[in-house]
Design an enzyme around this catalytic site. Structure first.
Site, PDB file in Angstrom:
ATOM      1  N   LEU A 144       0.864  -1.173   0.000  1.00 53.21           N
ATOM      2  CA  LEU A 144       0.000   0.000   0.000  1.00 53.21           C
ATOM      3  C   LEU A 144       0.905   1.229   0.000  1.00 53.21           C
ATOM      4  O   LEU A 144       1.970   1.220   0.620  1.00 53.21           O
ATOM      5  CB  LEU A 144      -0.891   0.042   1.247  1.00 53.21           C
ATOM      6  CG  LEU A 144      -1.981  -1.024   1.390  1.00 53.21           C
ATOM      7  CD1 LEU A 144      -2.744  -0.799   2.691  1.00 53.21           C
ATOM      8  CD2 LEU A 144      -2.935  -1.006   0.221  1.00 53.21           C
ATOM      9  N   ASP A 145       0.473   2.287  -0.682  1.00 54.69           N
ATOM     10  CA  ASP A 145       1.226   3.535  -0.632  1.00 54.69           C
ATOM     11  C   ASP A 145       1.358   3.998   0.813  1.00 54.69           C
ATOM     12  O   ASP A 145       0.513   3.691   1.668  1.00 54.69           O
ATOM     13  CB  ASP A 145       0.510   4.627  -1.430  1.00 54.69           C
ATOM     14  CG  ASP A 145       0.511   4.351  -2.928  1.00 54.69           C
ATOM     15  OD1 ASP A 145       1.336   3.550  -3.382  1.00 54.69           O
ATOM     16  OD2 ASP A 145      -0.330   4.945  -3.632  1.00 54.69           O
ATOM     17  N   ARG A 146       2.390   4.755   1.085  1.00 55.96           N
ATOM     18  CA  ARG A 146       2.668   5.237   2.444  1.00 55.96           C
ATOM     19  C   ARG A 146       1.444   5.898   3.077  1.00 55.96           C
ATOM     20  O   ARG A 146       1.121   5.652   4.242  1.00 55.96           O
ATOM     21  CB  ARG A 146       3.824   6.232   2.387  1.00 55.96           C
ATOM     22  CG  ARG A 146       4.182   6.836   3.739  1.00 55.96           C
ATOM     23  CD  ARG A 146       5.382   7.748   3.597  1.00 55.96           C
ATOM     24  NE  ARG A 146       5.879   8.177   4.897  1.00 55.96           N
ATOM     25  CZ  ARG A 146       7.106   8.627   5.119  1.00 55.96           C
ATOM     26  NH1 ARG A 146       7.966   8.710   4.129  1.00 55.96           N
ATOM     27  NH2 ARG A 146       7.484   8.990   6.320  1.00 55.96           N
ATOM     28  N   THR A 148      -1.724   5.614   2.204  1.00 53.02           N
ATOM     29  CA  THR A 148      -2.957   4.835   2.105  1.00 53.02           C
ATOM     30  C   THR A 148      -3.043   3.916   3.310  1.00 53.02           C
ATOM     31  O   THR A 148      -2.083   3.229   3.641  1.00 53.02           O
ATOM     32  CB  THR A 148      -2.975   3.988   0.818  1.00 53.02           C
ATOM     33  OG1 THR A 148      -2.859   4.847  -0.319  1.00 53.02           O
ATOM     34  CG2 THR A 148      -4.263   3.189   0.709  1.00 53.02           C
TER      35      THR A 148
END
Length: 304
Positions: A144-146, A148
């Protein structure tokens, strides 16, 4: 499928106080323990449950009527309760001997970068596993993106990682996100597809030219809205880097807090993107595994 409890933990498997049993038929946990530990008083057996001394499939259980099924592994620690994992940045949603599913907080990297090595979800879970087994290893399945938040999972051995990544689209049945976007998408339900590419500044963008790109498809549905913002459910048909963020920008409704992809406001001081649902086929048991987390409270508040 049985719903996972809020806090998941591991037993110290090399402790001589631990005994492992395999369930032979379906039933409830307390009834199973009464039959299993017939040399103990009912009060003693109940105390094992209430003091977190019983685990089912590596998850400590205190619920007397918790359902057990044929093939489940029950471990009893006759000396002390299992330790409980707690961390301010993430929680463990599910754990067994093969996989760990977590709910990651926003602002926390999934894994290390050249600059940040220790403050990552990977390191936190890896350190937790090594507390009880210094030889334990952890393997990334997806990221997951930082900024998110939400559900992601890890494998506990290389074979599981390779098996799941090789058949990812067949084994991962459903991945959904919720986001708050600027404006109200019209129509209220639809899909966005494109070929995604990345420029020298590491910004992903959509292209009609498939040469050098990766095909991406996102389905969306508006769940709630006011005059300024909409709460949108997003379902991934493909799992590309920054896919949802790019596709929301493409239809003119950037995710709030996403300055990189066109957002002009940040009323809740975070990227309003949360991985809310994860459903997959367990690589060993072949059970249908389904996990869902609530829509973050500030997401609901901003679209009232």
């Amino acid at each position: 499928m049985r719903q996972p409890h809020k806090h998941k933990t591991r037993g110290e498997k090399k402790n001589n106080a631990l005994k492992e049993y395999k369930v032979e038929e379906d039933g409830t946990l307390l009834a199973y323990l009464y039959g299993l530990l017939c040399d103990k008083s009912k009060t003693t057996v109940k105390s094992y449950l209430s003091h977190r001394q019983v685990a089912v499939n590596d998850t400590p259980i205190t619920q007397f009527d918790f359902p057990v099924h044929k093939g489940d592994i029950v471990v009893v620690n006759f000396e002390k309760g299992f330790s409980e994992f707690k961390h301010p940045r993430l929680r463990i949603v599910y754990e067994d001997q093969f996989l760990i599913v977590i709910d990651k907080g926003y602002g926390l990297l999934s894994m290390s970068t050249d600059r940040i090595k220790t403050k990552t979800a990977y390191r936190i879970i890896s350190d937790y596993l090594k507390e009880n087994d210094p030889g334990a290893r952890l393997f990334i399945l997806h990221r997951l993106d930082r900024d998110t938040s939400g559900l992601m999972m890890f494998a506990k051995n290389k074979e599981i990682q390779e098996q799941m990544q090789k058949a990812w689209n067949d084994m991962v049945i459903d991945r959904r996100y919720v986001a708050v976007v600027e404006g109200i998408p019209e129509p209220g339900e639809g899909q966005v597809s494109s070929w995604l590419k990345e420029n020298a500044a590491f910004e992903v963008y959509s292209s009609d030219d498939k040469e050098g790109g990766e095909y991406a498809l996102t389905r969306y549905k508006v769940l709630q809205n006011n005059k300024n913002f909409a709460l949108v459910e997003l379902q991934l048909a493909t799992g590309r880097k920054n896919q949802i963020r790019v596709h929301m920008k493409d239809i003119g409704h950037s995710i709030i807090g996403d300055k990189k992809y066109g957002s002009k406001c940040n009323p809740i001081r975070r990227l309003a993107l949360h991985a809310s649902r994860l459903r997959f086929v367990h690589p060993i048991t072949r059970r249908d595994m389904f996990f869902e987390t609530p829509v973050p409270r500030d997401f609901r508040f901003i679209v009232k």
